[in-house]
Design a protein around this motif. Structure first.
Motif, PDB file in Angstrom:
ATOM      1  N   ARG A 169      30.313  32.302  55.613  1.00 34.73           N
ATOM      2  CA  ARG A 169      31.357  33.230  55.196  1.00 34.73           C
ATOM      3  C   ARG A 169      31.256  33.518  53.696  1.00 34.73           C
ATOM      4  O   ARG A 169      30.886  32.629  52.906  1.00 34.73           O
ATOM      5  CB  ARG A 169      32.732  32.652  55.497  1.00 34.73           C
ATOM      6  N   ALA A 170      31.639  34.706  53.287  1.00 36.14           N
ATOM      7  CA  ALA A 170      31.628  35.066  51.865  1.00 36.14           C
ATOM      8  C   ALA A 170      32.600  34.205  51.067  1.00 36.14           C
ATOM      9  O   ALA A 170      32.325  33.867  49.899  1.00 36.14           O
ATOM     10  CB  ALA A 170      31.963  36.543  51.691  1.00 36.14           C
ATOM     11  N   ASP A 171      33.728  33.823  51.668  1.00 26.48           N
ATOM     12  CA  ASP A 171      34.692  33.055  50.889  1.00 26.48           C
ATOM     13  C   ASP A 171      34.257  31.598  50.673  1.00 26.48           C
ATOM     14  O   ASP A 171      34.910  30.867  49.920  1.00 26.48           O
ATOM     15  CB  ASP A 171      36.097  33.125  51.493  1.00 26.48           C
ATOM     16  N   THR A 172      33.166  31.194  51.314  1.00 25.15           N
ATOM     17  CA  THR A 172      32.618  29.871  51.013  1.00 25.15           C
ATOM     18  C   THR A 172      32.203  29.806  49.552  1.00 25.15           C
ATOM     19  O   THR A 172      32.410  28.788  48.878  1.00 25.15           O
ATOM     20  CB  THR A 172      31.415  29.561  51.929  1.00 25.15           C
ATOM     21  N   PHE A 173      31.622  30.881  49.047  1.00 25.46           N
ATOM     22  CA  PHE A 173      31.265  30.929  47.625  1.00 25.46           C
ATOM     23  C   PHE A 173      32.528  30.863  46.772  1.00 25.46           C
ATOM     24  O   PHE A 173      32.550  30.205  45.720  1.00 25.46           O
ATOM     25  CB  PHE A 173      30.488  32.212  47.313  1.00 25.46           C
ATOM     26  N   GLY A 174      33.573  31.546  47.213  1.00 26.51           N
ATOM     27  CA  GLY A 174      34.820  31.546  46.457  1.00 26.51           C
ATOM     28  C   GLY A 174      35.425  30.161  46.313  1.00 26.51           C
ATOM     29  O   GLY A 174      36.072  29.854  45.300  1.00 26.51           O
ATOM     30  N   GLN A 194      43.146  27.524  33.758  1.00 27.96           N
ATOM     31  CA  GLN A 194      44.163  27.920  34.719  1.00 27.96           C
ATOM     32  C   GLN A 194      43.560  27.844  36.121  1.00 27.96           C
ATOM     33  O   GLN A 194      42.489  28.398  36.369  1.00 27.96           O
ATOM     34  CB  GLN A 194      44.643  29.349  34.446  1.00 27.96           C
ATOM     35  N   THR A 195      44.271  27.201  37.042  1.00 26.34           N
ATOM     36  CA  THR A 195      43.758  27.102  38.406  1.00 26.34           C
ATOM     37  C   THR A 195      43.887  28.450  39.117  1.00 26.34           C
ATOM     38  O   THR A 195      44.688  29.305  38.731  1.00 26.34           O
ATOM     39  CB  THR A 195      44.503  26.017  39.194  1.00 26.34           C
ATOM     40  N   LEU A 196      43.090  28.618  40.157  1.00 29.71           N
ATOM     41  CA  LEU A 196      43.095  29.827  40.967  1.00 29.71           C
ATOM     42  C   LEU A 196      43.141  29.445  42.440  1.00 29.71           C
ATOM     43  O   LEU A 196      42.570  28.421  42.843  1.00 29.71           O
ATOM     44  CB  LEU A 196      41.836  30.660  40.718  1.00 29.71           C
ATOM     45  N   THR A 197      43.779  30.268  43.243  1.00 31.02           N
ATOM     46  CA  THR A 197      43.735  30.081  44.682  1.00 31.02           C
ATOM     47  C   THR A 197      42.515  30.820  45.233  1.00 31.02           C
ATOM     48  O   THR A 197      41.944  31.695  44.566  1.00 31.02           O
ATOM     49  CB  THR A 197      44.997  30.635  45.359  1.00 31.02           C
ATOM     50  N   LEU A 198      42.154  30.499  46.459  1.00 33.30           N
ATOM     51  CA  LEU A 198      41.037  31.195  47.086  1.00 33.30           C
ATOM     52  C   LEU A 198      41.356  32.682  47.244  1.00 33.30           C
ATOM     53  O   LEU A 198      40.475  33.535  47.037  1.00 33.30           O
ATOM     54  CB  LEU A 198      40.713  30.567  48.443  1.00 33.30           C
ATOM     55  N   ASP A 199      42.577  32.998  47.558  1.00 33.60           N
ATOM     56  CA  ASP A 199      42.962  34.413  47.688  1.00 33.60           C
ATOM     57  C   ASP A 199      42.780  35.152  46.370  1.00 33.60           C
ATOM     58  O   ASP A 199      42.307  36.302  46.347  1.00 33.60           O
ATOM     59  CB  ASP A 199      44.417  34.529  48.153  1.00 33.60           C
ATOM     60  N   GLU A 200      43.150  34.511  45.276  1.00 33.24           N
ATOM     61  CA  GLU A 200      42.992  35.144  43.956  1.00 33.24           C
ATOM     62  C   GLU A 200      41.527  35.356  43.613  1.00 33.24           C
ATOM     63  O   GLU A 200      41.148  36.402  43.060  1.00 33.24           O
ATOM     64  CB  GLU A 200      43.666  34.292  42.885  1.00 33.24           C
ATOM     65  N   VAL A 201      40.692  34.383  43.922  1.00 32.65           N
ATOM     66  CA  VAL A 201      39.254  34.513  43.657  1.00 32.65           C
ATOM     67  C   VAL A 201      38.674  35.670  44.448  1.00 32.65           C
ATOM     68  O   VAL A 201      37.946  36.521  43.906  1.00 32.65           O
ATOM     69  CB  VAL A 201      38.516  33.202  43.998  1.00 32.65           C
ATOM     70  N   MET A 202      39.006  35.745  45.724  1.00 28.55           N
ATOM     71  CA  MET A 202      38.405  36.759  46.591  1.00 28.55           C
ATOM     72  C   MET A 202      38.974  38.150  46.348  1.00 28.55           C
ATOM     73  O   MET A 202      38.314  39.159  46.629  1.00 28.55           O
ATOM     74  CB  MET A 202      38.580  36.368  48.059  1.00 28.55           C
ATOM     75  N   ALA A 203      40.185  38.227  45.811  1.00 26.96           N
ATOM     76  CA  ALA A 203      40.807  39.529  45.556  1.00 26.96           C
ATOM     77  C   ALA A 203      40.381  40.136  44.228  1.00 26.96           C
ATOM     78  O   ALA A 203      40.669  41.315  43.963  1.00 26.96           O
ATOM     79  CB  ALA A 203      42.328  39.395  45.588  1.00 26.96           C
ATOM     80  N   ALA A 204      39.698  39.371  43.405  1.00 26.21           N
ATOM     81  CA  ALA A 204      39.234  39.887  42.108  1.00 26.21           C
ATOM     82  C   ALA A 204      38.183  40.968  42.333  1.00 26.21           C
ATOM     83  O   ALA A 204      37.554  41.034  43.404  1.00 26.21           O
ATOM     84  CB  ALA A 204      38.664  38.749  41.276  1.00 26.21           C
ATOM     85  N   PRO A 205      37.964  41.840  41.355  1.00 29.00           N
ATOM     86  CA  PRO A 205      36.957  42.897  41.506  1.00 29.00           C
ATOM     87  C   PRO A 205      35.577  42.328  41.842  1.00 29.00           C
ATOM     88  O   PRO A 205      35.173  41.295  41.298  1.00 29.00           O
ATOM     89  CB  PRO A 205      36.948  43.573  40.130  1.00 29.00           C
ATOM     90  N   THR A 206      34.885  42.999  42.749  1.00 26.96           N
ATOM     91  CA  THR A 206      33.542  42.565  43.128  1.00 26.96           C
ATOM     92  C   THR A 206      32.555  42.952  42.029  1.00 26.96           C
ATOM     93  O   THR A 206      32.541  44.095  41.564  1.00 26.96           O
ATOM     94  CB  THR A 206      33.114  43.210  44.451  1.00 26.96           C
ATOM     95  N   VAL A 207      31.744  41.990  41.627  1.00 26.21           N
ATOM     96  CA  VAL A 207      30.679  42.253  40.659  1.00 26.21           C
ATOM     97  C   VAL A 207      29.402  42.633  41.387  1.00 26.21           C
ATOM     98  O   VAL A 207      28.750  43.639  41.087  1.00 26.21           O
ATOM     99  CB  VAL A 207      30.447  41.029  39.753  1.00 26.21           C
ATOM    100  N   PHE A 214      35.555  36.261  39.372  1.00 23.47           N
ATOM    101  CA  PHE A 214      35.819  34.848  39.120  1.00 23.47           C
ATOM    102  C   PHE A 214      34.681  33.937  39.599  1.00 23.47           C
ATOM    103  O   PHE A 214      34.772  32.718  39.454  1.00 23.47           O
ATOM    104  CB  PHE A 214      37.132  34.425  39.780  1.00 23.47           C
ATOM    105  N   GLN A 215      33.648  34.524  40.160  1.00 25.22           N
ATOM    106  CA  GLN A 215      32.504  33.730  40.617  1.00 25.22           C
ATOM    107  C   GLN A 215      31.303  33.872  39.688  1.00 25.22           C
ATOM    108  O   GLN A 215      30.192  33.483  40.033  1.00 25.22           O
ATOM    109  CB  GLN A 215      32.124  34.150  42.029  1.00 25.22           C
ATOM    110  N   CYS A 216      31.547  34.421  38.511  1.00 22.41           N
ATOM    111  CA  CYS A 216      30.495  34.628  37.520  1.00 22.41           C
ATOM    112  C   CYS A 216      30.897  33.932  36.221  1.00 22.41           C
ATOM    113  O   CYS A 216      32.044  34.071  35.779  1.00 22.41           O
ATOM    114  CB  CYS A 216      30.298  36.115  37.245  1.00 22.41           C
ATOM    115  N   PHE A 299      26.574  31.149  38.547  1.00 25.68           N
ATOM    116  CA  PHE A 299      27.256  31.937  39.574  1.00 25.68           C
ATOM    117  C   PHE A 299      27.511  31.007  40.750  1.00 25.68           C
ATOM    118  O   PHE A 299      26.763  30.045  40.963  1.00 25.68           O
ATOM    119  CB  PHE A 299      26.408  33.130  40.024  1.00 25.68           C
ATOM    120  N   THR A 300      28.547  31.299  41.527  1.00 21.71           N
ATOM    121  CA  THR A 300      28.837  30.431  42.671  1.00 21.71           C
ATOM    122  C   THR A 300      27.651  30.333  43.617  1.00 21.71           C
ATOM    123  O   THR A 300      27.395  29.269  44.197  1.00 21.71           O
ATOM    124  CB  THR A 300      30.059  30.937  43.439  1.00 21.71           C
ATOM    125  N   ALA A 301      26.922  31.429  43.765  1.00 19.50           N
ATOM    126  CA  ALA A 301      25.771  31.409  44.673  1.00 19.50           C
ATOM    127  C   ALA A 301      24.748  30.377  44.231  1.00 19.50           C
ATOM    128  O   ALA A 301      24.127  29.708  45.070  1.00 19.50           O
ATOM    129  CB  ALA A 301      25.130  32.795  44.740  1.00 19.50           C
TER     130      ALA A 301
END
Length: 397
Positions: A169-174, A194-207, A214-216, A299-301
């Protein structure tokens, strides 16, 4: 690879708080402060240091001298090191090698970076880029998206190739970003606490799919340093020699980087696997023996594929490793307790030595809220495209 012909101890480490571009002191001040902190931590006067290895990526020639001169003008050899994102650990590699060989008894490795906002860019447009061959392979494999940072396309492509093979799943990286922020919240030296939720990470603009902003890792300014010496020097000066470099390996690209059509290989998977294998063999251990790891999560990847390259989990099992929490406190092995590059920040020349500082603190039991209980073996992984990978094993002596 080093077989550790004589023990080399890390007797002092120092790091200044990492900051966003524009909020830092000049590199000369940052570098001197980190080096002074490492010397103070060691209890060593700069006059006792016989060589200095200073790393940075964006800076003029002899910027290393400009920074180290803040400690004094002792006339020692100062070597400037530039190896992309593995610069800091490359400087440490050279300092360790000088001590291990018997050429010197005490050396310092220093890394710093004064970065500017925005994506990484080459300094010259009138000559071949050292990344041209890598970019050609990437473009042939997945195309090139104008306006998207090239580094994100390299590592995002590695994530895509992993997803294509294993169907994760894509959110595994998140989830890796969520973990990074949770760890960084305990680190007063980190940029993003500052902590982040998974929803916040995944809702951020895609790079670059599958990675959001938030994954960069962010452009960062900062500095870190380490003092290394022989056992004899440590004994003579009554220094804390409780942390030893048990094994260290440095690798560069092989044909598989360019010939397999796999972006994971292009971004250093095989370099990492080879360096880790050499370190495990030299130390006579396996990844299952490790207590804590600082790895190159630009990067998360890259964090995800590096779990497998380092042997922390078998190939194809990284998603389960993440979802089950085996990569954090209470799991199998704590990865990036500092918050990693994603949250602590990534001042290119300083990163490898900041990783070193974190692991030395862990082995000494000085990591405070981040402490991994009973840590005795710590692994560091630092990667630079172009390419170079340094893997270092620290042990509690």
């Amino acid at each position: 690879m080093s077989q550790m012909r004589r023990p080399v101890h890390v007797v002092g480490v120092g790091m200044i708080p990492f900051t966003k571009p524009g909020a830092s002191e000049p590199y000369t001040v940052m570098g001197a402060r980190a080096a002074q902190a490492a010397l103070a931590d060691a209890g060593v006067d700069y006059a006792e240091v016989q060589q200095a290895y200073v790393g940075y990526v964006y800076g003029d020639s002899t910027a290393g001298q400009a920074a180290i001169y803040g400690l004094g003008l002792s006339g020692i050899p100062v070597f400037n090191v530039n190896n992309n994102c593995s610069t800091g650990s490359s400087a440490l590699f050279l300092a360790r090698q000088a001590v291990e060989s018997g050429m010197v008894e005490c050396a310092i490795a220093l890394g710093f970076e004064q970065m500017v906002p925005g994506a990484l860019k080459g300094a010259y447009d009138d000559r071949p880029s050292p990344m041209a061959r890598f970019a050609d392979v990437m473009t042939e494999h997945q195309g090139f998206e104008a306006g998207v940072p090239r580094a994100a396309q390299f590592f995002g492509g590695a994530g895509r190739d992993y997803m294509a093979q294993y169907g994760i799943r894509a959110d595994t990286f998140g989830r890796i970003s969520v973990k990074a922020r949770q760890h960084a919240a305990r680190n007063p030296l980190a940029v993003f606490r500052q902590t982040l939720t998974l929803d916040e990470v995944m809702a951020a603009p895609t790079v670059f799919e599958p990675m959001t902003r938030f994954q960069c890792c962010p452009p960062t300014c900062g500095a870190a340093a380490a003092v290394v010496c022989s056992a004899e020097f440590a004994k003579k000066h009554e220094l804390d020699a409780s942390v030893v470099i048990a094994a260290q390996a440095m690798t560069t690209d092989t044909p598989s980087t360019f010939e397999t059509g796999d972006m994971r290989k292009v971004v250093g998977y095989d370099m990492t696997a080879a360096a880790a294998r050499q370190v495990y063999e030299a130390a006579g251990i396996g990844p299952e023996d490790l207590d804590v790891v600082e790895l190159h999560d630009c990067f998360t990847a890259n964090e995800l594929i590096t779990y497998e390259a380092l042997g922390l989990t078998p190939e194809g099992t990284a998603e389960r490793f993440i979802v089950e929490g085996d990569n954090t406190y209470g799991g199998r092995i704590v990865t990036n307790p500092s918050g990693g590059l994603l949250s602590k920040g990534h001042p290119l020349g300083a990163t490898g030595l900041a990783q070193c500082a974190e692991l030395v603190w862990q082995l000494r039991g000085q990591a405070e809220q981040r402490q991994v209980e009973g840590a005795r073996l710590a692994l560091q992984h630092n990667l630079g495209l172009g390419g170079a990978c340094v893997v270092t094993l620290y042990a509690k002596a």
